[in-house]
Scaffold this motif. Structure first.
Motif, short mmCIF file in Angstrom:
data_model
loop_
_atom_site.label_atom_id
_atom_site.label_comp_id
_atom_site.label_asym_id
_atom_site.label_seq_id
_atom_site.Cartn_x
_atom_site.Cartn_y
_atom_site.Cartn_z
N ILE A 240 0.83 -1.20 0.00
CA ILE A 240 0.00 0.00 0.00
C ILE A 240 0.87 1.26 0.00
O ILE A 240 0.55 2.25 -0.66
N ILE A 241 1.99 1.23 0.73
CA ILE A 241 2.90 2.38 0.75
C ILE A 241 3.37 2.69 -0.67
O ILE A 241 3.38 3.86 -1.09
N PHE A 242 3.74 1.66 -1.42
CA PHE A 242 4.21 1.91 -2.79
C PHE A 242 3.07 2.27 -3.73
O PHE A 242 3.29 2.95 -4.74
N GLU A 243 1.87 1.84 -3.43
CA GLU A 243 0.71 2.34 -4.19
C GLU A 243 0.57 3.84 -4.01
O GLU A 243 0.29 4.58 -4.96
N VAL B 215 9.64 11.35 0.07
CA VAL B 215 9.25 10.20 -0.75
C VAL B 215 10.25 9.07 -0.58
O VAL B 215 9.88 7.90 -0.40
N ARG B 216 11.52 9.40 -0.63
CA ARG B 216 12.56 8.38 -0.50
C ARG B 216 12.54 7.74 0.88
O ARG B 216 12.74 6.52 1.02
N GLU B 217 12.30 8.56 1.91
CA GLU B 217 12.22 8.01 3.27
C GLU B 217 11.05 7.04 3.40
O GLU B 217 11.18 5.97 4.00
N LEU B 218 9.89 7.40 2.85
CA LEU B 218 8.73 6.51 2.92
C LEU B 218 8.98 5.24 2.12
O LEU B 218 8.58 4.15 2.53
N ALA B 219 9.68 5.38 1.00
CA ALA B 219 10.00 4.21 0.18
C ALA B 219 10.91 3.24 0.94
O ALA B 219 10.77 2.02 0.83
N LYS B 220 11.84 3.78 1.71
CA LYS B 220 12.73 2.92 2.53
C LYS B 220 11.90 2.12 3.54
O LYS B 220 12.17 0.94 3.77
N ILE B 221 10.92 2.77 4.14
CA ILE B 221 10.04 2.07 5.08
C ILE B 221 9.28 0.96 4.36
O ILE B 221 9.17 -0.17 4.84
N ALA C 73 13.46 -0.15 -8.60
CA ALA C 73 13.74 1.10 -7.89
C ALA C 73 14.65 0.88 -6.70
O ALA C 73 15.44 1.77 -6.33
N GLY C 74 14.58 -0.30 -6.09
CA GLY C 74 15.39 -0.60 -4.92
C GLY C 74 16.87 -0.77 -5.21
O GLY C 74 17.66 -0.90 -4.28
N MET C 75 17.24 -0.76 -6.48
CA MET C 75 18.65 -0.96 -6.84
C MET C 75 19.50 0.29 -6.65
O MET C 75 20.73 0.22 -6.70
N SER C 76 18.87 1.44 -6.47
CA SER C 76 19.64 2.66 -6.28
C SER C 76 18.95 3.56 -5.26
O SER C 76 17.76 3.42 -4.99
N HIS C 77 19.72 4.50 -4.74
CA HIS C 77 19.21 5.39 -3.69
C HIS C 77 18.02 6.21 -4.17
O HIS C 77 17.05 6.41 -3.43
N ASP C 78 18.12 6.70 -5.39
CA ASP C 78 17.06 7.56 -5.93
C ASP C 78 16.20 6.84 -6.97
O ASP C 78 15.52 7.48 -7.77
#
Length: 441
Positions: free
Chosen positions: A324-327, A369-375, A345-350
């Motif tokens: 859901i986060i990635f949605e 956005v990047r912080e939420l993606a890490k979660i 997307a997980g292959m690089s920091h950005d």
């Protein structure tokens, strides 16, 4: 010498006396239990009410027993003047409150409120959902069990067991235990981020659940329908709201509850865009009895570890929440290869920048956005034990939100200071102009 006939008569008399004593003891015990029950009931009616549940983040502490004709939900979020649980007039002879305080309604009242079941809100495995408008002005959503839905019958029982606000000791318990002897104790959940059950109907062969109405529909509709635009701040808040709801299920409910079917279609939003977790038809209390209950859930949201082992844990809900986060970040549906995009997307920091929803490009804080993606990535870890708990997820999202608020406060303070400084400069310039004019004279 004792004759055989006398011996037989003695034995028969002894047996008769024994049976008589046993029968008297049995009926005396029944009378005592009934008398004690009536005495307890009288005492409950005469003493003040006491909270039944105070644990869990955001939990309402105003559930009480015993109850009058009012609905049990009386939290601060439901003011009396606009309460969705006002429902039909208290003078209706066809509506009565169960011992739990959860109202049971007559079929004809719901038929009238739904305008003969004409305003449909949605359709699920349980059956259709209708909008109901009461004479008092309140609005609700009525889920009607489809007559040909065996799965829906089980989901009806589960939703009542999971969603009721207190222990049921009367007609609902009788109905459930009659149709399913295994159901002996009903759960009780109420939280500001759960869609709350406010009534039910078991009448004329119909089974219905009555929920608070969520005017902004589902998260799925908002993300994937044209014309609707969710801003980044709204999406961040929605993720936080969802985490609060799941945190209550996992850590506030007793026993803990695994939702089992978390998905964007089961996240509903009210008039103020507050997100609430809905649809407990597949939910399961975390009681490990060793029985295999079969895979249940929605393709695209189901934990691969659960699919391979058939072992359901709270970390399965964490996986679904990661989806859901990635949605929220991408507006890509899980059944449209979302995980492939996420893995790339997980292959690089950005990397997440490349799959960001186009409606958010240039209109959001990319670091947030990047912080939420890490979660989200942590929630989707292949090994369930490596995934964070919902409490950890909630705190991580809260930190993003707090940093945003702190930054806004700082910017507001800086803007205020700049404005005051410019005002002072203007005043000084005016004073200098006046002095220059005086000197010129």
């Amino acid at each position: 010498m004792v004759h055989n006939g006398d011996l037989v008569i003695g034995i028969c008399v002894g047996l008769a006396l024994g049976i008589l004593i046993a029968v008297l003891a049995f009926f005396s015990l029944r009378w005592y239990k009934k008398h004690a029950y009536l005495q307890r009931s009288a005492n409950e009616r005469s003493v003040p009410t006491h909270p039944l549940r105070i644990n869990g983040f955001g939990t309402s502490t105003e559930f009480s027993a015993p109850f009058s004709n009012a609905v049990a939900v009386k939290g601060s979020e439901y003011p009396q003047k606009s309460s969705q649980v006002s429902w039909w007039s208290h003078h209706s002879k066809d509506r009565f409150a169960s011992a739990s305080g959860l109202p049971r309604y007559a079929y004809k009242d719901i038929q009238k409120a739904t305008q003969n079941f004409t305003t449909i809100l949605g359709q699920g495995s349980f059956g259709p959902v209708y909008k109901a408008t009461m004479p008092t002005g309140g609005v609700a959503a009525v889920k009607v069990l489809a007559s040909n839905s065996n799965q829906g019958e089980r989901e009806f029982q589960t939703e009542v067991r999971i969603a009721l606000t207190t222990f049921i000791k009367s007609e609902v318990l009788f109905f459930l235990t009659k149709s399913n002897p295994r159901v002996s104790l009903l759960g009780r959940l109420h939280h500001r981020n759960l869609v709350n059950l406010i009534g039910y109907c078991v009448d004329k062969g119909q089974h219905m659940l009555i929920y608070e109405f969520m005017s902004n529909g589902s998260l799925a509709n908002l993300l994937y329908s044209e014309g609707q635009v969710l801003g980044w701040e709204e999406r961040l808040q929605i993720s936080l709201d969802i985490s609060h709801g799941i945190e209550y299920l996992h850590e506030g409910a007793v026993p803990p509850v695994i939702h089992r079917d978390l998905k964007s279609a089961n996240i509903l939003l009210d008039h103020s865009m507050k997100a609430k977790v809905a649809d407990f038809g597949l939910s399961k209390e975390e009681v490990f009895d060793g029985r295999n209950s079969g895979l249940k859930g929605t393709y695209g949201y189901m934990d691969p570890a659960y699919m391979s082992s058939n072992k359901l844990t709270m970390k399965s809900d964490i996986y679904s929440f990661g989806i859901i986060i990635f949605e929220l970040i991408t507006a890509i549906h899980p059944q449209q290869n979302l995980m492939e995009y996420v893995n790339l997307a997980g292959m690089s920091h950005d990397g997440v920048d490349e799959i960001l929803d186009k409606q958010l490009v240039g209109a959001c804080n990319i670091e947030e956005v990047r912080e939420l993606a890490k979660i989200g990535q942590k929630c989707l870890h292949k090994l369930p034990r490596k995934r964070p708990s919902i409490g950890e997820v909630m705190q991580a999202i809260l930190k993003i939100k707090q940093r945003r608020l702190a930054k806004e406060d700082t910017m507001s303070f800086a803007a205020g200071e700049y404005s005051r400084m410019m005002s002072r400069i203007e005043v000084q310039q005016i004073e200098l102009s006046k002095l220059a004019g005086i000197n010129g004279e």
